[in-house]
Enzyme design. Structure first.
Site, PDB file in Angstrom:
ATOM      1  N   CYS A   1       0.706  -0.073  -8.480  1.00 41.97           N
ATOM      2  CA  CYS A   1       1.201   1.674  -8.580  1.00 41.97           C
ATOM      3  C   CYS A   1       2.046   0.836  -7.367  1.00 41.97           C
ATOM      4  CB  CYS A   1       0.354   2.662  -8.052  1.00 41.97           C
ATOM      5  SG  CYS A   1      -0.288   2.096  -6.492  1.00 41.97           S
TER       6      CYS A   1
ATOM      7  N   HIS B   1     -15.013   4.595   1.140  1.00 41.23           N
ATOM      8  CA  HIS B   1     -14.107   3.902   0.880  1.00 41.23           C
ATOM      9  C   HIS B   1     -12.918   4.409   2.092  1.00 41.23           C
ATOM     10  CE1 HIS B   1     -10.216   3.726  -1.139  1.00 41.23           C
ATOM     11  NE2 HIS B   1     -11.086   3.312  -1.933  1.00 41.23           N
TER      12      HIS B   1
ATOM     13  N   GLU C   1     -10.223   3.956   2.758  1.00 39.87           N
ATOM     14  CA  GLU C   1      -8.910   5.418   2.803  1.00 39.87           C
ATOM     15  C   GLU C   1     -10.035   6.696   3.498  1.00 39.87           C
ATOM     16  OE1 GLU C   1      -6.849   6.290  -0.277  1.00 39.87           O
ATOM     17  OE2 GLU C   1      -6.407   8.525  -0.632  1.00 39.87           O
TER      18      GLU C   1
HETATM   19  S1  SF4 Z   1      -1.449   6.027  -2.740  1.00 36.42           S
HETATM   20 FE1  SF4 Z   1      -2.662   5.395  -3.698  1.00 36.42          FE
HETATM   21  S2  SF4 Z   1      -2.500   5.121  -5.678  1.00 36.42           S
HETATM   22 FE2  SF4 Z   1      -1.200   6.388  -5.009  1.00 36.42          FE
HETATM   23  S3  SF4 Z   1       1.313   5.074  -5.060  1.00 36.42           S
HETATM   24 FE3  SF4 Z   1      -0.262   4.909  -3.135  1.00 36.42          FE
HETATM   25  S4  SF4 Z   1      -1.753   3.299  -3.297  1.00 36.42           S
HETATM   26 FE4  SF4 Z   1      -1.288   3.973  -4.980  1.00 36.42          FE
END
Ligand code: SF4
Length: 279
Positions: A12, A123, A125
């Site tokens: 991504c 997680h 994040e």
């Molecule tokens: S939020 Fe996560 S999945 Fe979306 S672009 Fe950023 S790193 Fe990639």
């Protein structure tokens, strides 16, 4: 036999950007360089980065003698403060889309909202986001984990960037059944949304789906689950060698998808090996 790739496959935008930041910094810096936790959830790419001299460390104390990358998920406020105390140079590779969630988290907290964060409590994040809250936060991955009553209102529902849309919407609806003052900011990353939608489309039109990505990658696992609900012959593989164990009998079309942290070179490698396996 046909192989059809998902139109959202490979890394991504956020992970590509993090690798670019890492490699640019690496090329300018000659001494040791670290990443606080793996830069992405893909063992092969982490090994490639280690060969380039980017060493994964789990603790800030072990990063004192070199610049240290902050990965896409971000770090906690406490880690940030500790890095400052230890005089560690941090290199920011946090995904801008994760930064958006953090800003909402702070802003709504300051305005007196209770934040419901739709995500997985363990997680990285979510752990990092939670640490920046300015008020109470409830983390739930499913609607049935919500408390019977909220200790405070109004409520805003935010999401981990890779949460699936259907579960997020169900959590918002369940919050509205508990209280009248509920706002929502669907902070799900558009890459994750498109990847999941494409994966589902691929599963509907294929006899088998192969989802490529690290077993430790939550978004790859979620994508495989979405595909498997539609096409039971869905396989989550981490390495091309795993293709040998698959039974291709009765398969006309194979769909190929990947998580957001799967490098493009690995997708190409899997497709090459797959063509050899099916003859
Ligand atoms: S939020 Fe996560 S999945 Fe979306 S672009 Fe950023 S790193 Fe990639």
């Amino acid at each position: 036999m046909r192989i059809v790739r998902s139109s959202h496959i490979g890394l991504c935008f956020g992970v590509k950007r993090a690798i670019r930041v890492a490699m640019e910094h690496r090329s300018r810096h000659t001494g040791p360089m670290y990443s606080l936790g793996p830069l992405l959830h893909n063992p092969q790419e982490v090994r490639r980065l280690e060969k380039a001299g980017i060493i994964v460390r789990d603790e800030l104390e072990k990063c004192a003698d070199g610049p240290t990358l902050v990965r896409t998920h971000g770090i906690t406020r406490q880690q940030l403060e500790k890095a400052r105390t230890l005089g560690i140079e941090l290199v920011d590779a946090v995904c801008p889309r994760v930064e958006v969630v953090r800003r909402h988290m702070e802003e709504y907290g300051r305005r007196g909202y209770l934040v419901v964060l739709a995500g997985d409590a363990g997680h990285p994040e979510v752990i990092a986001l939670r640490s920046y809250a300015k008020g109470p936060v409830v983390v739930v991955s499913r609607p049935d984990q919500l408390p019977e009553r909220f200790e405070k209102t109004p409520v805003v529902v935010l999401s981990q960037t890779t949460k699936d849309v259907a579960t997020f919407d169900a959590i918002v609806m369940a919050c509205r059944q508990r209280c009248d003052e509920v706002e929502q900011v669907r902070t799900i990353c558009s890459d994750a949304v498109r990847r999941q939608a494409d994966g589902a489309r691929l599963a509907r039109n294929s006899d088998m789906v192969i989802v490529i990505g690290g077993r430790n990658s939550a978004n790859t696992t979620r994508l495989a689950e979405i595909c498997r609900r539609i096409q039971p012959r869905t396989h989550h593989i981490e390495d091309p060698a795993e293709l040998k164990a698959l039974d291709f009998r009765g398969v006309e079309t194979i769909g190929l998808a990947s998580g957001a942290s799967t490098p493009d070179w690995l997708v190409d490698d899997v497709e090459r090996q797959l063509r050899l396996a099916i003859g």
